[in-house]
Motif scaffolding. Sequence first.
Motif, PDB file in Angstrom:
ATOM      1  N   ARG A   1       0.548  -1.203  -0.008  1.00 26.16           N
ATOM      2  CA  ARG A   1       0.222  -0.159   0.133  1.00 26.16           C
ATOM      3  C   ARG A   1       0.927   1.418   0.162  1.00 26.16           C
ATOM      4  O   ARG A   1       1.902   1.648   0.699  1.00 26.16           O
ATOM      5  CB  ARG A   1      -1.463  -0.242   1.353  1.00 26.16           C
ATOM      6  CG  ARG A   1      -1.802  -0.932   1.318  1.00 26.16           C
ATOM      7  CD  ARG A   1      -3.136  -1.215   2.673  1.00 26.16           C
ATOM      8  NE  ARG A   1      -3.126   0.445   3.056  1.00 26.16           N
ATOM      9  CZ  ARG A   1      -4.515   0.882   2.420  1.00 26.16           C
ATOM     10  NH1 ARG A   1      -5.358   0.091   1.594  1.00 26.16           N
ATOM     11  NH2 ARG A   1      -4.914   1.511   2.290  1.00 26.16           N
TER      12      ARG A   1
ATOM     13  N   THR B   1      -0.718   4.346  -8.492  1.00 23.77           N
ATOM     14  CA  THR B   1      -1.359   3.931  -7.315  1.00 23.77           C
ATOM     15  C   THR B   1      -3.110   3.762  -7.380  1.00 23.77           C
ATOM     16  O   THR B   1      -3.663   4.612  -8.360  1.00 23.77           O
ATOM     17  CB  THR B   1      -1.793   5.335  -6.943  1.00 23.77           C
ATOM     18  OG1 THR B   1      -0.830   5.661  -5.825  1.00 23.77           O
ATOM     19  CG2 THR B   1      -2.354   4.367  -5.252  1.00 23.77           C
TER      20      THR B   1
ATOM     21  N   GLY C   1      -3.671   3.732  -1.155  1.00 28.99           N
ATOM     22  CA  GLY C   1      -3.870   2.515  -2.616  1.00 28.99           C
ATOM     23  C   GLY C   1      -2.984   2.072  -2.232  1.00 28.99           C
ATOM     24  O   GLY C   1      -1.708   1.490  -2.489  1.00 28.99           O
TER      25      GLY C   1
ATOM     26  N   PRO D   1      -6.256   3.361  -5.979  1.00 29.49           N
ATOM     27  CA  PRO D   1      -7.243   3.729  -4.354  1.00 29.49           C
ATOM     28  C   PRO D   1      -7.949   1.778  -4.023  1.00 29.49           C
ATOM     29  O   PRO D   1      -8.399   1.770  -5.110  1.00 29.49           O
ATOM     30  CB  PRO D   1      -8.492   5.063  -5.256  1.00 29.49           C
ATOM     31  CG  PRO D   1      -7.688   4.765  -7.055  1.00 29.49           C
ATOM     32  CD  PRO D   1      -6.504   4.092  -7.169  1.00 29.49           C
ATOM     33  N   MET D   2      -8.158   1.842  -2.978  1.00 25.87           N
ATOM     34  CA  MET D   2      -8.746   1.308  -2.404  1.00 25.87           C
ATOM     35  C   MET D   2      -9.985   1.617  -2.335  1.00 25.87           C
ATOM     36  O   MET D   2      -9.999   2.481  -2.296  1.00 25.87           O
ATOM     37  CB  MET D   2      -8.033   1.242  -0.944  1.00 25.87           C
ATOM     38  CG  MET D   2      -6.695   0.566  -0.568  1.00 25.87           C
ATOM     39  SD  MET D   2      -6.543  -1.102  -1.122  1.00 25.87           S
ATOM     40  CE  MET D   2      -7.443  -1.848  -0.409  1.00 25.87           C
TER      41      MET D   2
END
Length: 703
Positions: free
Chosen positions: A505, A693, A514, A695-696
């Motif tokens: 992460r 990245t 993320g 995003p979560m």
Amino acid sequence: MATVYEPAAPPAGPAAEPQQQQVQASKQPQSRLQYFKPHDGYALGCPNPPCFEERLTTAQGIHKSMELRDGELESTLRLACKVFDVETATVSLLTGERIYLVGACGALPVCVCPDRWGFCGWSFLNPNHELNVVENMMEDARFSENFFVVNENFRLVFYVMAPLISSNGHRIGTLCIMGQQPRKFDATRGAILANLSELLVRQIERRWALQGSQRVQGSKLMRSVEAYEAACGFIDASNVNKWRLLHLNAPAVELLGIEWTASYDELAKLDEGRHMAAFEGMPLEQVLDVDMGLATWQAAQAELALTNVKGAKGTPAEGKCFNVTFKLATSDSLDEHAPFSVGVPSWLRESSDPGPGHNYFFMHLRPVELGSPRQPPLHHGSGLQYGPRLMGPSPIPNLVLGPLLGKGGFGKVYRGVHQGAEVAVKIIEKLESVRVTRAGMPIEVAMTQNFHHLGVLRSIAWGIGLPDPAVAEISPALAKPTCWIVSEYCDKHTLVDAVVKGWFRTSRQPTHGGTHLRCVALTAYEVASALAYIHSQGVMHLDLTGGNVLLTSFAGNPHGFSAKVTDFGLARPQDVRVRSAPGRYGTVTHMAPETIRDGVLDYACDAYAFGVLCWEMITGSRAWAGLSHEAVLAQVGGEGSLELPMGLPPVLEELLTACLAKDPAARPTFKQMLPRLEAYLQFTRHCALEEVTLPMASPAGLE
């Protein structure tokens, strides 16, 4: 009365539903697949282990029947605080939706809290019994926003847990030490904590295990009655001329007839400004008529056995005789009655301070009049000793064993030193379980000894260990040969640990950042390259999981480590056409659909497992978390599939979709995967962080 902490109203949305409901039907009506969503650890806490129902029944039964001598928990907490120099220590039982802190001091009170607030459950997911060590919880995605970490009343940051393992093998609770500042921990102290957990759980489960109803119900209990009756104490020998007694368990108190007390008034209670009271213990000569002088100490640096030791004059033990054994507190196990071993994480270093490894002993007492079976002769070596002493000397020259790293059904794994280099040493106790070549060499050694690839953990040496002749003379049942396998050592633990800790992460806070896709792709490339090489040698791995990919420090990668594929215990040459019983070969969470349905073993099985590994790295979740093994088999063998997150770059989405295909013919070979991963790595070589990245998904209730 215990404080009860209740959570706020449960978050809205899918994450508030029970874990069993995470397998949801696809939104695409033309598809029959059912998609499994990643586990939301922030909203739900730790997922249930596969054996959840059986573990729950055991934990609840022990909690209801628990009966401890007054002061016993307090004495254990006092001992833990002194030995590990902390003020916060707890004894907890996990009984389902609640965690009962049946003993606590320092920053935490005796209390009841929601299961999803706890730290301990995460370690229950490890297939092996092992300590969970978090030196800074602010840098671990599982804990960085936990209630007990961020709340001003607690601010816990340092955490080490040893599991309490019941006689039927389930982890029912924990013995924990904690602190409000980050700090380093070491393998030496870890071994001591592991043995203390065995001593404690015997008293916690004693009444439950000895109830006749448990045996009638068919529970297979691994501890003998002798384990619960074994008298044991804990000794501080830092002053070589005056050994001090720091703890006695209930059988030892009864045997010696002395008063041994402890109370919560001696322990820290930080919310009241009360700190740990000074505790130096009791001089040993006030209990036993023995002079532990310097000469005796020099002979006792490994173990020391004394016979016909009399109770001290003027005590209830006067006139009694005992056989007394002093055993280093860092030994592999508490005593011969311990059925389970708790491993120390491989990344922990040994203590630079020799004190803890040399100064603490467990004292085992046996009354002479009861008689005891003859024991194998004890070592009286110079210096700290580890290893299975009943198994005889090492069959491999220039090998020195270090601390125990883990134990499985096959045997034990130790850290060691071979010809000046750190190594891992697997000792297989059941020689008949070792698959060998026609020449008698273990197959996993034969397969890897000639492998020359940086991504494959290589075997260095092996040998058959013969039992100690003295042991064979006294107890032929213990005199069995063992297989020793020495391999490279990796200092960063496993890939699955990196996944749940948040190493892939961009932020260790679950509500920020993320997935760092470039770091995922780098590790995926290393694993794929290793598997391409393994397949080129005509070998199928067939058990590729996050636990079988080890990580080792490597400054050349931005995330600081590289991956090595290991554990070839189930590997097969491709020219040997075999099938297994359906669903019986490998690890169920990474098992290919065709293996589950038909027992098929082929190269494509490794490609499917690789797809599961990549899914775990991208989502930060274990595959099929919270489901029982039976449920996983039903999902993968049926219409269940892992749901890919939205927003993946096309090259990665297409690769994962192909690897996770139900049809093995649709999966790419590892040789075909490498150009795709390399293309993504080249394309993102100069990209800014936000460009690589993913995003979560927003945690439930925070949308």
